[in-house]
Design a protein around this motif. Structure first.
Motif, PDB file in Angstrom:
ATOM      1  N   LEU A  91      48.725  37.886  42.731  1.00  0.00           N
ATOM      2  CA  LEU A  91      48.489  38.959  41.759  1.00  0.00           C
ATOM      3  C   LEU A  91      47.003  39.307  41.668  1.00  0.00           C
ATOM      4  N   ALA A  92      46.144  38.299  41.684  1.00  0.00           N
ATOM      5  CA  ALA A  92      44.705  38.555  41.599  1.00  0.00           C
ATOM      6  C   ALA A  92      44.214  39.329  42.816  1.00  0.00           C
ATOM      7  N   VAL A  93      44.657  38.926  43.998  1.00  0.00           N
ATOM      8  CA  VAL A  93      44.225  39.606  45.227  1.00  0.00           C
ATOM      9  C   VAL A  93      44.763  41.035  45.264  1.00  0.00           C
ATOM     10  N   PHE A  94      46.043  41.214  44.917  1.00  0.00           N
ATOM     11  CA  PHE A  94      46.625  42.554  44.949  1.00  0.00           C
ATOM     12  C   PHE A  94      45.935  43.496  43.967  1.00  0.00           C
ATOM     13  N   SER A  95      45.541  42.978  42.809  1.00  0.00           N
ATOM     14  CA  SER A  95      44.932  43.829  41.791  1.00  0.00           C
ATOM     15  C   SER A  95      43.585  44.390  42.233  1.00  0.00           C
ATOM     16  N   THR A  96      42.986  43.787  43.240  1.00  0.00           N
ATOM     17  CA  THR A  96      41.688  44.293  43.724  1.00  0.00           C
ATOM     18  C   THR A  96      41.847  45.440  44.710  1.00  0.00           C
ATOM     19  N   THR A  97      43.076  45.706  45.160  1.00  0.00           N
ATOM     20  CA  THR A  97      43.282  46.731  46.190  1.00  0.00           C
ATOM     21  C   THR A  97      43.306  48.151  45.634  1.00  0.00           C
ATOM     22  N   GLY A  98      43.593  48.290  44.328  1.00  0.00           N
ATOM     23  CA  GLY A  98      43.692  49.616  43.735  1.00  0.00           C
ATOM     24  C   GLY A  98      44.990  50.334  44.056  1.00  0.00           C
ATOM     25  N   SER A  99      45.933  49.656  44.688  1.00  0.00           N
ATOM     26  CA  SER A  99      47.213  50.280  45.038  1.00  0.00           C
ATOM     27  C   SER A  99      48.048  50.540  43.783  1.00  0.00           C
ATOM     28  N   LEU A 161      41.302  39.397  27.886  1.00  0.00           N
ATOM     29  CA  LEU A 161      40.760  39.605  29.227  1.00  0.00           C
ATOM     30  C   LEU A 161      41.047  41.013  29.741  1.00  0.00           C
ATOM     31  N   LEU A 162      42.174  41.583  29.342  1.00  0.00           N
ATOM     32  CA  LEU A 162      42.451  42.980  29.696  1.00  0.00           C
ATOM     33  C   LEU A 162      41.503  43.930  28.993  1.00  0.00           C
ATOM     34  N   ALA A 163      41.252  43.660  27.711  1.00  0.00           N
ATOM     35  CA  ALA A 163      40.433  44.563  26.912  1.00  0.00           C
ATOM     36  C   ALA A 163      38.965  44.515  27.313  1.00  0.00           C
ATOM     37  N   PHE A 164      38.471  43.314  27.588  1.00  0.00           N
ATOM     38  CA  PHE A 164      37.037  43.156  27.841  1.00  0.00           C
ATOM     39  C   PHE A 164      36.710  42.864  29.302  1.00  0.00           C
ATOM     40  N   GLY A 165      37.748  42.733  30.117  1.00  0.00           N
ATOM     41  CA  GLY A 165      37.534  42.515  31.537  1.00  0.00           C
ATOM     42  C   GLY A 165      38.415  43.447  32.342  1.00  0.00           C
ATOM     43  N   ASN A 166      39.279  42.862  33.176  1.00  0.00           N
ATOM     44  CA  ASN A 166      40.231  43.662  33.950  1.00  0.00           C
ATOM     45  C   ASN A 166      41.381  42.755  34.376  1.00  0.00           C
ATOM     46  N   VAL A 167      42.365  43.343  35.073  1.00  0.00           N
ATOM     47  CA  VAL A 167      43.551  42.569  35.428  1.00  0.00           C
ATOM     48  C   VAL A 167      43.220  41.440  36.405  1.00  0.00           C
ATOM     49  N   THR A 168      42.242  41.656  37.262  1.00  0.00           N
ATOM     50  CA  THR A 168      41.873  40.612  38.221  1.00  0.00           C
ATOM     51  C   THR A 168      41.347  39.368  37.506  1.00  0.00           C
ATOM     52  N   ILE A 169      40.495  39.566  36.516  1.00  0.00           N
ATOM     53  CA  ILE A 169      39.969  38.445  35.736  1.00  0.00           C
ATOM     54  C   ILE A 169      41.105  37.741  34.993  1.00  0.00           C
ATOM     55  N   TYR A 171      44.308  37.616  35.790  1.00  0.00           N
ATOM     56  CA  TYR A 171      45.116  36.838  36.727  1.00  0.00           C
ATOM     57  C   TYR A 171      44.378  35.589  37.201  1.00  0.00           C
ATOM     58  N   SER A 172      43.066  35.665  37.295  1.00  0.00           N
ATOM     59  CA  SER A 172      42.283  34.489  37.695  1.00  0.00           C
ATOM     60  C   SER A 172      42.428  33.365  36.672  1.00  0.00           C
ATOM     61  N   ALA A 173      42.599  33.734  35.402  1.00  0.00           N
ATOM     62  CA  ALA A 173      42.800  32.705  34.365  1.00  0.00           C
ATOM     63  C   ALA A 173      44.088  31.928  34.616  1.00  0.00           C
ATOM     64  N   THR A 174      45.122  32.594  35.125  1.00  0.00           N
ATOM     65  CA  THR A 174      46.374  31.875  35.407  1.00  0.00           C
ATOM     66  C   THR A 174      46.176  30.863  36.525  1.00  0.00           C
ATOM     67  N   ILE A 175      45.291  31.174  37.467  1.00  0.00           N
ATOM     68  CA  ILE A 175      44.990  30.227  38.540  1.00  0.00           C
ATOM     69  C   ILE A 175      44.353  28.965  37.963  1.00  0.00           C
ATOM     70  N   VAL A 176      43.431  29.154  37.028  1.00  0.00           N
ATOM     71  CA  VAL A 176      42.752  28.013  36.403  1.00  0.00           C
ATOM     72  C   VAL A 176      43.755  27.121  35.676  1.00  0.00           C
ATOM     73  N   PHE A 177      44.650  27.717  34.899  1.00  0.00           N
ATOM     74  CA  PHE A 177      45.613  26.911  34.133  1.00  0.00           C
ATOM     75  C   PHE A 177      46.615  26.214  35.050  1.00  0.00           C
ATOM     76  N   ALA A 178      46.977  26.857  36.155  1.00  0.00           N
ATOM     77  CA  ALA A 178      47.865  26.192  37.112  1.00  0.00           C
ATOM     78  C   ALA A 178      47.188  24.964  37.712  1.00  0.00           C
ATOM     79  N   LEU A 179      45.893  25.062  37.986  1.00  0.00           N
ATOM     80  CA  LEU A 179      45.149  23.920  38.526  1.00  0.00           C
ATOM     81  C   LEU A 179      45.052  22.780  37.507  1.00  0.00           C
ATOM     82  N   ILE A 180      44.875  23.129  36.228  1.00  0.00           N
ATOM     83  CA  ILE A 180      44.823  22.090  35.194  1.00  0.00           C
ATOM     84  C   ILE A 180      46.178  21.392  35.074  1.00  0.00           C
TER      85      ILE A 180
END
Length: 409
Positions: A91-99, A161-169, A171-180
């Protein structure tokens, strides 16, 4: 419950595992829902998110339960967390494509469906090996509190994160929690109370026979089966969480911050009830309390659908979570006390199918009903169906209606 149980490292690791996988799921739900609606402005497209998860979940759930009963639970939990990690990366990688295409998003969500088929059975069986039977009711309250805390923090994090960042950021948070979550399982050390049969390359017929045994057990246990059916049908028709992006955008005319706030509202009510139930477990008249709580849930959802004020919508959603928490704790307690140790994985997976039906199929049903009836009428009608389900269950399941938890000890 002895304080030492909740202060032990294995139990803390298990709770961290549950906290992080739910945070992962909740953040994804908020971000994917907002992203899909921004791309399509289609209520049915919101419902398809649930369908994308529930199809692979249903396909794998029974086999996952069998695996949890017969193989290393911790390794299976690590596999599930790895799938969540992969979902976040996609999801994080796809969100950077702008598709503006949506199929990669639905494909990534399908990974979470397979992961979820393992997550709950792993948690349920490991907790059963840590907690004495007489303490299950209070342990379920503590577990529910952790669950609801994640369901408050997850939407808040996702919306923020949506309001003050973007979808890529986000989705990156989900990666962090999965690693924890992976780390929590890696340090988990637990000595099983029971010894299960471990099979090497079992025949397919043996697998299906074992699964069928679990299905027969659930179907033949009136209290457990009726509690699961009650929860499934009530949330299937009465839930409206999948439509929150549409309510926020079209009814309340708010932005992603409000979506995160409303997404967290049920969990706020639920965590209050979870804390109360962890200290004051329900015993007498548990069946009647369960039926009343589900009816109150349906009324709250009807009130939410009719509300046009943010504070009132928040209050109704918080109320729905408060009453749903009673249902979750009682259903979990009934399942734990009714299930033999050697069948916990299979029964937990079967329970998960009921829950998956109510949540993910409910999301699809909500989107479909909203596209046919309109946004508000569809949720009001769903709440009315929930009240009907409660009435029918009370009539057809007298053992549940008369249940005291002590009857299951």
């Amino acid at each position: 419950m002895p304080a030492s149980i909740f202060q032990s490292r294995p139990f803390i690791s298990l709770l961290i595992y549950r906290l992080c996988v739910v945070l992962c799921a909740q953040i994804t739900a908020v971000v994917v829902g907002w992203q899909i609606y921004e791309l399509t402005h289609d209520k049915l497209a919101l419902g398809l998110i649930g369908l994308a998860e529930v199809v692979p979940y249903f396909a794998s759930a029974l086999f996952a339960g069998y695996a949890v009963d017969h193989y290393n639970k911790r390794r299976l939990g690590l596999l599930a967390c790895t799938l969540l990690l992969l979902m976040g990366v996609v999801l994080a990688v796809f969100s950077t494509t702008g598709s503006r295409t949506t199929w990669p998003i639905y494909s990534a969500i399908a990974l979470s469906g397979v992961a979820r088929s393992l997550l709950s059975p792993v948690f349920t069986t490991l907790m059963a090996e840590l907690i004495p039977r007489e303490d299950y009711a209070r342990a379920a309250g503590v577990s529910a509190t952790v669950l609801q805390a994640a369901q408050i923090l997850g939407p808040a994090i996702g919306g923020g994160l949506l309001a003050f960042g973007n979808v890529t950021i986000a989705y990156s948070a989900t990666i962090v929690f999965a690693l924890i979550a992976i780390s929590a399982l890696l340090v988990l050390r637990i000595a099983p109370r029971t010894t299960h049969t471990h099979l090497n390359s079992p025949e397919l017929s043996a697998i299906f026979s074992s699964i069928a045994q679990g299905l027969r057990f659930v179907r033949g246990h009136q209290v457990l089966f009726s509690a699961l059916m009650l929860d499934m049908l009530a949330v299937l028709f009465g839930g409206a969480m999948a439509l929150l992006p549409a309510f926020v955008s079209d009814v309340l005319h708010q932005g992603p911050q409000t979506l995160g706030l409303l997404r967290a509202a049920p969990a706020i009510g639920a965590i209050v009830m979870g804390i109360y139930l962890s200290r004051n477990s329900i015993n007498r008249h548990a069946g009647k309390i369960l039926l009343a709580a589900v009816a109150a849930f349906g009324l709250c959802m009807m009130g939410f659908a009719l509300s046009t004020e943010l504070w009132l919508s928040f209050a109704f959603l918080a109320g729905s979570g408060l009453f749903d928490s009673v249902s979750v704790v009682l259903r979990s307690t009934i399942m734990q006390l009714s299930t033999p140790d050697e069948m916990r994985g299979r029964v937990s997976s079967i329970s998960g199918i009921f829950i998956g039906s109510s949540n993910e199929l409910g999301a699809f049903e909500s989107g479909l009903a909203a596209s046919w009836l309109g946004l508000v009428p569809s949720v009001v009608a769903g709440g009315a169906v929930t009240l009907l389900v409660v009435a029918v269950t009370a009539r057809l399941a007298p053992q549940l209606r008369r249940l005291h938890i002590s009857d299951l000890w």
